[in-house]
Design a protein around this motif. Structure first.
Motif, PDB file in Angstrom:
ATOM      1  N   ALA A 140      29.657   8.981  15.515  1.00 52.81           N
ATOM      2  CA  ALA A 140      29.225   9.459  16.764  1.00 52.81           C
ATOM      3  C   ALA A 140      28.188  10.370  16.573  1.00 52.81           C
TER       4      ALA A 140
ATOM      5  N   MET B 251      26.941  14.034  17.800  1.00 50.05           N
ATOM      6  CA  MET B 251      27.174  14.786  18.679  1.00 50.05           C
ATOM      7  C   MET B 251      26.256  15.409  19.684  1.00 50.05           C
TER       8      MET B 251
ATOM      9  N   HIS C 209      31.415  19.694  12.326  1.00 50.28           N
ATOM     10  CA  HIS C 209      29.895  19.259  12.096  1.00 50.28           C
ATOM     11  C   HIS C 209      28.843  20.317  12.525  1.00 50.28           C
TER      12      HIS C 209
ATOM     13  N   SER D 175      33.161  28.323  11.426  1.00 49.28           N
ATOM     14  CA  SER D 175      31.880  29.066  11.858  1.00 49.28           C
ATOM     15  C   SER D 175      31.410  29.486  10.474  1.00 49.28           C
TER      16      SER D 175
ATOM     17  N   TYR E 134      20.796  28.563  14.602  1.00 44.76           N
ATOM     18  CA  TYR E 134      21.881  28.323  13.884  1.00 44.76           C
ATOM     19  C   TYR E 134      22.826  29.550  14.161  1.00 44.76           C
TER      20      TYR E 134
END
Ligand code: NDP
Length: 283
Positions: A85, A87, A114, A163, A177
């Motif tokens: 998949a 995202m 991810h 994180s 980011y």
């Protein structure tokens, strides 16, 4: 004195934390893990497999996921499935959760790990990239968590969100980011309050990682930082332990927690010290 006291407290906490982690609690645990084809996610897949978990892996590259699945089977995974998949597509998170619930009959852990392709460079004005990265690194996390909350609540489960230090302390070369990681802290720390206020028994663990020696991180930072990378298998284990013991926050390496405290306590000159770890030449 402050450093000494915090060191002692950290030692005691580490001792206590070690004692409360029971690897057997993960035997048969049903886990949906994202970003599982490489890096820290791949290492987490291997740990969960060794602990005897039932796992659904997801990422974009099917052939690579298949290889990770094969290795997980040799390591002892009770059940394992994968679903490719992307995202960046808003419809994928719900599909992935539905697939995992259907294959495993429910979920005990949702591990959100991810990230989209990250440029480690100075801001060059690409607003569209920032929007895209927000979709991959933040909105898809929100959508996956939302779709999984009913089954996690039913099973007194855990939400684990990976994180970064750049989600607590802004650093150079990481504008977009860093923004996605700060957003994760805001959303999931607020959600944690609300779940507790509503007596909904789902733990939320936010994992704050420093530089880890994954291929992508090393490639991105080569020649640009004066920092030592920590090993991905250890980082992966720290995340899994934190989720299993329902910690609110995991810091890996452990001393990042003190760095974050000192960051708040000692505002003078801290930015200049931080910039000294980065290689750059001013125009
Ligand atoms: P990697 O780049 O090694 O792995 C990223 C994973 O995400 C891969 O499995 C990749 O698989 C998947 N992925 C990439 N794009 C997409 C997409 N569009 N949709 C779905 N999946 C995607 O990352 P790391 O292991 O280094 O990082 C893992 C986590 O740790 C991240 O949350 C990162 O922010 C955090 N972290 C890492 C640090 C480090 O130094 N490594 C430092 C601090 C935090 P595929 O290409 O097959 O889709």
């Amino acid at each position: 004195k402050v450093l000494c006291a915090t060191g002692i407290i950290a030692g005691l906490l580490a001792f206590f934390w070690k004692d409360t982690f029971n690897p057997e609690s993960l035997s048969g645990a049903r886990v949906l893990l994202t970003g599982a084809s490489a890096g820290i996610g791949e290492q987490m897949a291997y740990h969960y497999a060794k602990f005897g978990a039932e796992i659904v892996l997801t990422a974009r590259r099917e052939a690579v996921l298949q290889k990770v699945v094969e290795k997980c089977l040799t390591l002892g995974a009770k059940k394992i499935f994968y679903i490719p998949a992307d995202m960046s597509s808003p419809s994928e998170p719900e599909k992935v959760v539905q697939f995992a619930v259907q294959k495993l009959g429910g979920l005990d852990y949702l591990v959100l790990n991810h990230i989209g392709v990250t440029h480690f460079q100075m801001w060059a004005g690409d607003v569209e990239y920032t929007r895209w990265l927000m979709q991959v690194n933040f909105f898809s996390y929100v959508a996956l968590a939302t779709a999984a909350l009913p089954t996690l609540e039913k099973n007194r489960g855990s939400l684990v969100v990976v994180s970064s230090l750049t989600g607590k302390i802004p650093t150079p070369f990481t504008t977009s980011y860093s923004a996605t990681k700060f957003a994760l802290d805001g959303f999931f720390s607020s959600l944690r309050h609300e779940l507790i206020m509503q007596n909904r028994n789902v733990s939320v663990t936010l994992c704050i990682l420093g530089l880890i020696d994954t291929d992508t991180a090393l490639e991105n930072t080569r020649g640009k930082v004066h920092l030592t990378a920590s090993p991905a298998p250890e980082a992966a284990l720290a995340i899994i332990r934190g989720g299993a013991t329902r910690l609110q926050e995991v810091f890996y390496p452990w001393w990042l927690q003190h760095m974050c405290c000192l960051w708040v306590l000692l505002p003078n000159d801290r930015d200049q010290v931080l910039r000294s770890y980065y290689n750059y030449s001013s125009p």
